[in-house]
Design a protein around this motif. Structure first.
Motif, mmCIF file in Angstrom:
data_model
loop_
_atom_site.group_PDB
_atom_site.id
_atom_site.type_symbol
_atom_site.label_atom_id
_atom_site.label_comp_id
_atom_site.label_asym_id
_atom_site.label_seq_id
_atom_site.Cartn_x
_atom_site.Cartn_y
_atom_site.Cartn_z
ATOM 1 N N PRO A 176 0.824 -1.219 0.000
ATOM 2 C CA PRO A 176 0.000 0.000 0.000
ATOM 3 C C PRO A 176 0.849 1.257 0.000
ATOM 4 O O PRO A 176 2.007 1.256 0.443
ATOM 5 N N ALA A 177 0.256 2.345 -0.470
ATOM 6 C CA ALA A 177 0.994 3.610 -0.595
ATOM 7 C C ALA A 177 1.440 4.136 0.759
ATOM 8 O O ALA A 177 2.538 4.689 0.887
ATOM 9 N N PHE A 178 0.613 3.965 1.800
ATOM 10 C CA PHE A 178 0.989 4.525 3.099
ATOM 11 C C PHE A 178 2.163 3.762 3.712
ATOM 12 O O PHE A 178 2.970 4.343 4.458
ATOM 13 N N VAL A 179 2.295 2.460 3.389
ATOM 14 C CA VAL A 179 3.450 1.703 3.875
ATOM 15 C C VAL A 179 4.724 2.180 3.187
ATOM 16 O O VAL A 179 5.766 2.366 3.831
ATOM 17 N N ILE A 180 4.633 2.392 1.871
ATOM 18 C CA ILE A 180 5.787 2.941 1.150
ATOM 19 C C ILE A 180 6.148 4.323 1.688
ATOM 20 O O ILE A 180 7.330 4.653 1.842
ATOM 21 N N ALA A 181 5.140 5.129 2.010
ATOM 22 C CA ALA A 181 5.390 6.467 2.547
ATOM 23 C C ALA A 181 6.135 6.385 3.872
ATOM 24 O O ALA A 181 7.106 7.133 4.110
ATOM 25 N N ILE A 182 5.719 5.490 4.751
ATOM 26 C CA ILE A 182 6.383 5.350 6.052
ATOM 27 C C ILE A 182 7.826 4.900 5.876
ATOM 28 O O ILE A 182 8.745 5.411 6.539
ATOM 29 N N LEU A 183 8.064 3.954 4.955
ATOM 30 C CA LEU A 183 9.426 3.487 4.709
ATOM 31 C C LEU A 183 10.309 4.603 4.146
ATOM 32 O O LEU A 183 11.471 4.757 4.557
ATOM 33 N N LEU A 184 9.768 5.372 3.211
ATOM 34 C CA LEU A 184 10.540 6.477 2.631
ATOM 35 C C LEU A 184 10.870 7.530 3.682
ATOM 36 O O LEU A 184 11.987 8.073 3.708
#
Length: 348
Positions: A176-184
């Motif tokens: 999901p996009a929010f997981v990628i956002a947290i990782l970034l």
């Protein structure tokens, strides 16, 4: 004295090119294209009309009295309810309310925001630039990285690089996009400190720096899909007869790939890219909330939470209009790339 046979053949060719049969063929193609364009435009108008009905009348599905939502009071007086009902036209029939609302929308008047006490159009215009810049940057990332990965995988099909890209794109598409956002944020903002993790920044270069991480968070999952579509479409073209003929004629590999493979594979890629770019407007809400961007996505979430009906209706309608319009434009561009699409629409 008889004319040379070459002159007779040239005259015959000209007669065939300018004859009634050729004119009928050209006229038939032009008519098919016109009907194709007209059908897409009529479909656009019908879709927008149906969407406006759904957007407006969905307000009546919300349980409770709209006047009490507008007042936000625990126990409003009957006089206050009557005043608000008249002020917002809630005493009219639903059809009359819709006609009044859609008439204002055509003029650019979406009503007044309940939480900002300002015209909805002013509220949207203040948030729109951030969302458009975010979507534009994410679209560039999606198209460039997706095409590059898909082309590279197709050129290395069956090899280790192809399998790595295929597995990586599958994994990215499932995150999901929010997981990628947290990782970034954790890696590039907290650990490395290269980019800011919150806020929209000022206009210009500062805004661009603030939008890099959100754009990657928004676009990486879509990059994976474009890469897979590009790879699949090019692999399908590589086994076509015209590509084998071009290769047997001794053309360079780059010429075969650009002129015969990628050119014929661009149709499905363009279609999927248009749908994804239009869908970025919908997906941007989560990313804007995560990075604290003052865009339309975060405004939509806040307006839903605070029951600001005029703002919610305006944002949803704008997103629907953008989505449908972009898809219609893609449909109209495709016949320019492959004229068989317009001709095929006539025979279906």
């Amino acid at each position: 004295m008889r004319a040379p046979s070459g002159a007779n053949e040239t005259r015959a060719v000209r007669l065939r090119e300018d004859g009634p049969e050729a004119r009928r063929t050209r006229g038939g193609r032009g008519g098919a294209t016109a009907r194709f364009v007209l059908g897409r435009v009529v479909g656009l108008v019908a879709t927008l009309f149906a969407a406006s009905l759904v957007v407006f009348f969905s307000r009546f599905v919300v349980p409770g009295d709209p006047a009490r939502f507008l007042l936000r009071g625990r126990s409003p007086s009957p006089e206050a309810i009557a005043e608000v009902t008249k002020q917002y036209g809630l005493d009219k029939s639903p059809i009359e309310q819709y006609l009044s609302w859609i008439g204002g929308v055509v003029r650019g008047d979406f009503g007044r925001s309940l939480q900002y006490r300002d015209d909805v159009s002013n509220v949207l215009l203040a948030r729109l630039p951030v969302t458009l810049e975010l979507v534009a940057l994410a679209a560039v990332i999606i198209v460039l990285l997706g095409l590059a990965a898909g082309i590279f995988a197709s050129l290395r099909r069956g090899r280790a690089a192809d399998r790595v890209i295929l597995m990586t794109s599958t994994a990215l598409g499932a995150v999901p996009a929010f997981v990628i956002a947290i990782l970034l944020i954790a890696v590039f903002a907290v650990q490395l400190g290269w980019f800011p993790s919150f806020g929209s920044g000022d206009e210009g270069w500062d805004r661009f720096v603030h939008l890099i991480l959100p754009a990657f968070a928004l676009g990486l999952a879509f990059v994976a899909l474009i890469a897979r579509v590009t790879r699949s479409s090019m692999n399908e073209q590589f086994v076509r007869e015209h590509v084998e003929v071009a290769t047997s004629r001794g053309l360079t590999r780059s010429s075969v790939v650009l002129r015969h493979v990628l050119r014929n594979a661009i149709g499905p890629i363009l279609l999927v890219s248009g749908v994804l770019v239009a869908g970025l407007l919908v997906s941007s809400a989560i990313v804007e909330q995560t990075f604290g961007l003052a865009g339309m996505g975060s405004l939509l979430v806040q307006s839903v939470d605070r029951l600001d009906f005029p703002v919610v209706q305006a944002i949803v309608l704008v997103v629907v209009v953008a989505f449908v319009t972009i898809n219609t434009i893609v449909d109209l561009i495709q016949p320019l790339i492959d004229p068989r699409i317009a001709a095929g629409s006539e025979t279906r």
